[in-house]
Design an enzyme around this catalytic site. Structure first.
Site, PDB file in Angstrom:
ATOM      1  N   HIS A   1      10.399 -28.195 -57.043  1.00 17.35           N
ATOM      2  CA  HIS A   1      11.575 -27.583 -57.667  1.00 17.35           C
ATOM      3  C   HIS A   1      11.048 -26.767 -58.845  1.00 17.35           C
ATOM      4  CE1 HIS A   1      13.272 -31.468 -56.196  1.00 17.35           C
ATOM      5  NE2 HIS A   1      14.387 -30.814 -56.000  1.00 17.35           N
TER       6      HIS A   1
ATOM      7  N   ASP B   1      10.127 -28.853 -61.805  1.00 14.56           N
ATOM      8  CA  ASP B   1       9.019 -29.818 -61.657  1.00 14.56           C
ATOM      9  C   ASP B   1       7.717 -29.275 -62.217  1.00 14.56           C
ATOM     10  OD1 ASP B   1      10.795 -31.275 -60.090  1.00 14.56           O
ATOM     11  OD2 ASP B   1       9.904 -30.646 -58.187  1.00 14.56           O
TER      12      ASP B   1
ATOM     13  N   GLU C   1      19.641 -29.055 -46.967  1.00 21.73           N
ATOM     14  CA  GLU C   1      19.273 -30.466 -46.759  1.00 21.73           C
ATOM     15  C   GLU C   1      20.534 -31.333 -46.843  1.00 21.73           C
ATOM     16  OE1 GLU C   1      15.782 -31.779 -48.918  1.00 21.73           O
ATOM     17  OE2 GLU C   1      16.648 -33.780 -49.098  1.00 21.73           O
TER      18      GLU C   1
ATOM     19  N   GLU D   1      16.409 -35.301 -43.866  1.00 19.75           N
ATOM     20  CA  GLU D   1      15.692 -36.394 -44.533  1.00 19.75           C
ATOM     21  C   GLU D   1      16.079 -37.722 -43.877  1.00 19.75           C
ATOM     22  OE1 GLU D   1      15.063 -36.156 -48.726  1.00 19.75           O
ATOM     23  OE2 GLU D   1      15.572 -38.275 -49.005  1.00 19.75           O
TER      24      GLU D   1
ATOM     25  N   HIS E   1      18.556 -39.840 -45.772  1.00 20.15           N
ATOM     26  CA  HIS E   1      19.889 -39.235 -45.832  1.00 20.15           C
ATOM     27  C   HIS E   1      20.620 -39.438 -44.499  1.00 20.15           C
ATOM     28  CE1 HIS E   1      18.475 -36.146 -49.105  1.00 20.15           C
ATOM     29  NE2 HIS E   1      18.217 -37.391 -49.423  1.00 20.15           N
TER      30      HIS E   1
ATOM     31  N   ASP F   1      12.227 -34.116 -44.385  1.00 18.90           N
ATOM     32  CA  ASP F   1      11.785 -34.880 -45.550  1.00 18.90           C
ATOM     33  C   ASP F   1      11.523 -36.292 -45.053  1.00 18.90           C
ATOM     34  OD1 ASP F   1      11.785 -32.854 -47.359  1.00 18.90           O
ATOM     35  OD2 ASP F   1      13.369 -33.654 -48.638  1.00 18.90           O
TER      36      ASP F   1
ATOM     37  N   ASP G   1      14.077 -43.832 -50.837  1.00 15.29           N
ATOM     38  CA  ASP G   1      12.934 -42.906 -50.762  1.00 15.29           C
ATOM     39  C   ASP G   1      11.588 -43.615 -50.654  1.00 15.29           C
ATOM     40  OD1 ASP G   1      14.344 -40.427 -50.886  1.00 15.29           O
ATOM     41  OD2 ASP G   1      14.502 -40.561 -53.063  1.00 15.29           O
TER      42      ASP G   1
ATOM     43  N   ASP H   1       9.110 -36.820 -49.064  1.00 14.00           N
ATOM     44  CA  ASP H   1      10.072 -36.964 -50.154  1.00 14.00           C
ATOM     45  C   ASP H   1      10.200 -38.472 -50.379  1.00 14.00           C
ATOM     46  OD1 ASP H   1      12.024 -36.738 -52.024  1.00 14.00           O
ATOM     47  OD2 ASP H   1      13.319 -35.419 -50.866  1.00 14.00           O
TER      48      ASP H   1
HETATM   49  C1  XLS Z   1      17.412 -35.979 -52.939  1.00 13.26           C
HETATM   50  C2  XLS Z   1      16.781 -34.927 -52.150  1.00 13.26           C
HETATM   51  C3  XLS Z   1      15.889 -33.991 -52.939  1.00 13.26           C
HETATM   52  C4  XLS Z   1      15.618 -32.744 -52.145  1.00 13.26           C
HETATM   53  C5  XLS Z   1      15.129 -31.596 -52.949  1.00 13.26           C
HETATM   54  O1  XLS Z   1      17.965 -36.940 -52.419  1.00 13.26           O
HETATM   55  O2  XLS Z   1      16.079 -35.523 -51.115  1.00 13.26           O
HETATM   56  O3  XLS Z   1      14.717 -34.644 -53.278  1.00 13.26           O
HETATM   57  O4  XLS Z   1      14.723 -32.971 -51.113  1.00 13.26           O
HETATM   58  O5  XLS Z   1      16.015 -31.179 -53.911  1.00 13.26           O
HETATM   59 NI    NI Z   2      14.755 -34.536 -49.807  1.00 10.58          NI
HETATM   60 NI    NI Z   3      16.641 -37.863 -50.786  1.00 11.49          NI
END
Ligand code: XLS
Ligand code: NI
Ligand code: NI
Length: 439
Positions: free
Chosen positions: A103, A106, A234, A270, A273, A298, A311, A341
């Site tokens: 990001h 970051d 995402e 992800e 998610h 991710d 995560d 991620d």
């Molecule tokens: C958060 C997301 C974030 C995205 C990038 O839950 O996974 O890390 O991948 O903004």
């Molecule tokens: Ni992510």
């Molecule tokens: Ni996430």
């Protein structure tokens, strides 16, 4: 090398060692091994993320940071930010993985006004360009953080305040331009604050239109600057916001359709998610494949008992094998890849823990790829699936799809032929056994 970039220097470069691999080496990930016509490196396209691995201090909602990383304990100034960038790219090199992701915030020291933001981010991008050159690493994707700063508490592109929207536009333009300049393969938008906490104060229709407008502008900017990578959304159902508009892949597709963007934008799926939205990881991949919007992954996992985004590094070979089969069915990665991620646990405070986390994730996915290869080459699962739909190649199946056929025509066929469909086994247990034989 200065002392500050020595954070991982006590560890060897991580390489494939096969069957007798030590703990700090790869047992399955042999990047040059050819699997179904491509090397493992080309199939898996691994990436390390900056935020969890280099920015997160080990804090949680009940306590502060537990990690003692030199670039975190400094005052977060220009020097610490530079140290973080150097250490990160060196870490990716040490792991011998091709990509990283970031990001905007970051990679730079914090900035609370437009001028500082622009100047500090520009310095960071110059430095990253140099570091990519010296370490031979590449950018899988860039993104803008539109969720941490208090200004985004009510959303960014869905904020009720157009000044917030404009700040978001500034960050996204900067991050897109940087991604383009750094040769990134994708640009990601994760809308963690794009949603609502209560409908009592939310004009949902207006927010969706503002969000659609934002995404259209992003796509227009991509073409304007000649960025050839993919724009990826995402999906995530909630957390931090109670309800997020990009709930899951199917919802995102509906949104893209409504704003005419379904051929311009794909999804970054992800694992954690997917499970938060009540789906399996492989469901989300299969859905994206079927809708023609599969972009990137991710990689991580949740916890079967917890209902939030833990995560963690992926560690179930079985779950990842099922996902890998769907990735291959969806045609594999084009611009995308596996971005970790994922974060080590708060008690995993040592440099070594970061290596174990990534090595484990890489090997689990490499093993999953090898399992998927065996399952696909065995052929029985795909054969069964194909034969299950064979009727659609027959006369009735083709008639149903002819543009001149009406609902009544089909109903009359059922009557004329006195159809009595036979029940056929779906063979689920047999197919599950076939998968397990290749684990
Ligand atoms: C958060 C997301 C974030 C995205 C990038 O839950 O996974 O890390 O991948 O903004
Ligand atoms: Ni992510
Ligand atoms: Ni996430």
């Amino acid at each position: 090398m200065s002392a500050e970039t020595d954070y991982f220097s006590q560890f060897p470069d991580i390489a494939y060692e096969g069957e007798n691999a030590g703990e700090l080496s790869y047992r399955y990930y042999d990047k040059n091994r050819v699997v179904m016509g491509k090397t493992m490196e080309e199939h898996l396209r691994f990436s390390v993320c900056m935020w969890h691995t280099f920015c997160w201090p080990g804090s949680d909602v009940f306590g502060g940071g537990t990690f003692d990383r030199p670039w975190l304990s400094h005052d977060v100034g220009a020097e610490a930010a530079a140290m973080k960038r150097r250490t990160a790219l060196e870490f990716v090199r040490k792991l011998d993985l091709p990509f990283y992701c970031f990001h905007d915030v970051d990679v730079m020291e914090p900035a609370d006004n437009v001028a500082d933001y622009r100047q500090r981010f520009a310095t960071a991008v110059d430095h990253l360009e140099e570091l990519q050159e010296t370490t031979g690493r590449r950018l899988l994707w860039g993104t803008a953080n539109l969720f941490s700063d208090p200004r985004y508490a009510a959303g960014a592109a869905t904020s009720p305040d157009p000044e917030v929207y404009a700040w978001a536009a500034l960050q996204v333009r900067s991050a897109m331009d940087a991604t383009h300049r750094l040769g990134g393969s994708n640009y990601v938008l994760w809308g963690g604050r794009e949603g609502y906490e209560t409908l009592l104060n939310t004009d949902l229709g207006r927010e969706l239109d503002n969000f659609g407008r934002f995404l259209s502008l992003v796509v227009e900017h991509k073409h304007k600057i000649g960025f050839e990578g993919a724009i990826l959304i995402e999906p995530k159902p909630h957390e931090p916001t109670k309800h997020q508009y990009d709930f899951d892949t199917a919802t995102v597709y509906g949104f893209l359709k409504r704003y005419g963007l379904e051929n311009e934008v794909q999804v970054n799926i992800e694992a954690n998610h997917a499970t938060l939205s009540g789906h399996t990881f492989e469901h989300e991949i299969a859905m994206a494949g079927a809708l023609g919007i599969f972009g990137s992954i991710d990689a991580n996992r949740g916890d079967h008992q917890n209902g939030w985004d833990t995560d963690q590094f992926p560690n179930s070979v079985e779950e990842m094998t099922l996902a890998m089969i769907e990735i291959i069915r969806a045609g594999g990665f084009k611009t995308g890849g596996f971005n970790f991620d994922a974060k080590v646990r708060r008690q995993s405070v040592d440099a070594e823990d970061l290596l174990h986390g990534h090595i484990g994730g890489v090997d689990v996915l490499a093993r999953a790829l090898l399992n998927a290869e065996r399952i696909i080459e065995d052929g029985r699962i795909n054969e069964f699936r194909t034969s299950r739909y064979a009727g659609w190649h027959g006369e009735l199946g083709r008639t149903i799809h002819e543009s001149t056929t009406s609902l009544s025509d089909i109903a009359d066929l059922a009557i004329d032929r006195d159809l009595r469909p036979r029940h056929r086994s779906g063979r689920q247990e047999r197919l599950e056994n076939l998968v397990n034989r290749h684990m």
